[in-house]
Design a protein around this motif. Sequence first.
Motif, PDB file in Angstrom:
ATOM      1  N   GLY A 131      88.880-101.471  28.651  1.00  0.00           N
ATOM      2  CA  GLY A 131      89.650-100.304  29.865  1.00  0.00           C
ATOM      3  C   GLY A 131      88.668 -99.838  30.454  1.00  0.00           C
ATOM      4  O   GLY A 131      89.339 -99.401  31.291  1.00  0.00           O
ATOM      5  N   ILE A 132      87.318-100.384  31.241  1.00  0.00           N
ATOM      6  CA  ILE A 132      86.765-100.728  32.490  1.00  0.00           C
ATOM      7  C   ILE A 132      87.141-101.058  33.411  1.00  0.00           C
ATOM      8  O   ILE A 132      87.139-102.269  33.336  1.00  0.00           O
ATOM      9  N   PRO A 204      85.387 -93.672  23.239  1.00  0.00           N
ATOM     10  CA  PRO A 204      84.472 -94.673  22.167  1.00  0.00           C
ATOM     11  C   PRO A 204      83.730 -95.204  22.939  1.00  0.00           C
ATOM     12  O   PRO A 204      83.350 -95.768  24.660  1.00  0.00           O
ATOM     13  N   GLN A 205      81.936 -95.251  22.198  1.00  0.00           N
ATOM     14  CA  GLN A 205      80.926 -95.804  23.443  1.00  0.00           C
ATOM     15  C   GLN A 205      81.647 -97.522  23.185  1.00  0.00           C
ATOM     16  O   GLN A 205      82.091 -98.153  22.468  1.00  0.00           O
ATOM     17  N   VAL A 206      80.874 -98.328  24.351  1.00  0.00           N
ATOM     18  CA  VAL A 206      81.693 -99.791  25.122  1.00  0.00           C
ATOM     19  C   VAL A 206      79.784-100.339  24.877  1.00  0.00           C
ATOM     20  O   VAL A 206      80.245-102.149  25.402  1.00  0.00           O
ATOM     21  N   ILE A 207      79.232 -99.674  25.217  1.00  0.00           N
ATOM     22  CA  ILE A 207      77.884-100.439  25.752  1.00  0.00           C
ATOM     23  C   ILE A 207      77.105-101.126  24.786  1.00  0.00           C
ATOM     24  O   ILE A 207      76.417 -99.858  24.122  1.00  0.00           O
ATOM     25  N   GLU A 208      76.797-101.860  23.969  1.00  0.00           N
ATOM     26  CA  GLU A 208      76.229-102.752  22.497  1.00  0.00           C
ATOM     27  C   GLU A 208      75.040-102.278  22.454  1.00  0.00           C
ATOM     28  O   GLU A 208      74.331-103.391  23.361  1.00  0.00           O
ATOM     29  N   ARG A 216      75.226-105.365  25.358  1.00  0.00           N
ATOM     30  CA  ARG A 216      76.627-106.104  25.997  1.00  0.00           C
ATOM     31  C   ARG A 216      78.201-105.065  26.393  1.00  0.00           C
ATOM     32  O   ARG A 216      77.314-104.059  25.418  1.00  0.00           O
ATOM     33  N   ILE A 217      78.699-105.556  26.596  1.00  0.00           N
ATOM     34  CA  ILE A 217      79.890-104.385  26.640  1.00  0.00           C
ATOM     35  C   ILE A 217      80.750-104.672  25.450  1.00  0.00           C
ATOM     36  O   ILE A 217      81.077-106.745  25.672  1.00  0.00           O
ATOM     37  N   GLY A 218      80.884-104.515  24.710  1.00  0.00           N
ATOM     38  CA  GLY A 218      81.597-104.789  23.523  1.00  0.00           C
ATOM     39  C   GLY A 218      83.238-105.003  23.868  1.00  0.00           C
ATOM     40  O   GLY A 218      83.465-103.969  24.881  1.00  0.00           O
TER      41      GLY A 218
END
Length: 221
Positions: A131-132, A204-208, A216-218
């Motif tokens: 979504g980014i 929701p958070q995307v940087i894990e 990483r970007i999930g």
Amino acid sequence: MRVLVVEDEEFLADMIAEGLRRDALAVDVAHDGREALERLRLGDYDVLVLDRDLPGLHGDEVCRHVVGARLLTRVLMLTAAGSVRERVAGLGLGADDYLAKPFAYEELLARVLALGRRARPALPPVIERAGIALDSARRQASRDGRHLPLSRKEFGILEVLMRAEGAVVSGDDLIEQVWEENTSYRTNAVRVALSKLRAKLGDPQVIETVPGHGYRIGGPA
């Protein structure tokens, strides 16, 4: 993108460096050819902005070193001599581009960004994941259509993670690619910048966080 500016006129070197930093690039500065060679040995740079007429070790020798060592660094050569003969000579040494002084900063920035893209594997102009959408050329990012007002460090971190395409990026790698060389590896700079970036990205958070390895970007590409 990491850039090394080599220019013996300190005012001009600082002006170029500060401009590039405002445009979210990590920039180091050297004022003579020998210092430039030392920095090139110690760090990986995407672009070298190189004044040709340097004291001590001439800019031509620095350019020959980059070519002879088969570095991936792209060379933008600067000089006060703008004749066709001078440009041909500079390009003949292996420089990738040539810009005569005086120059407009906007043109220098455009040339640096173009060379930086050539120093890396080709990617679409706009990278999208989870979504980014990240537009490196325009230095803009959005999530689900919402503009993200990122600082240059936040943008740099996001760009590195997006380019990794889901692979884990270590904290040391983020320091290497986003910060200038005088940043201590012992600081919490990455953690603080990541915290601010996550807040701006929202839920929701995307940087894990991958414990012991990095970030990483999930989510789906």
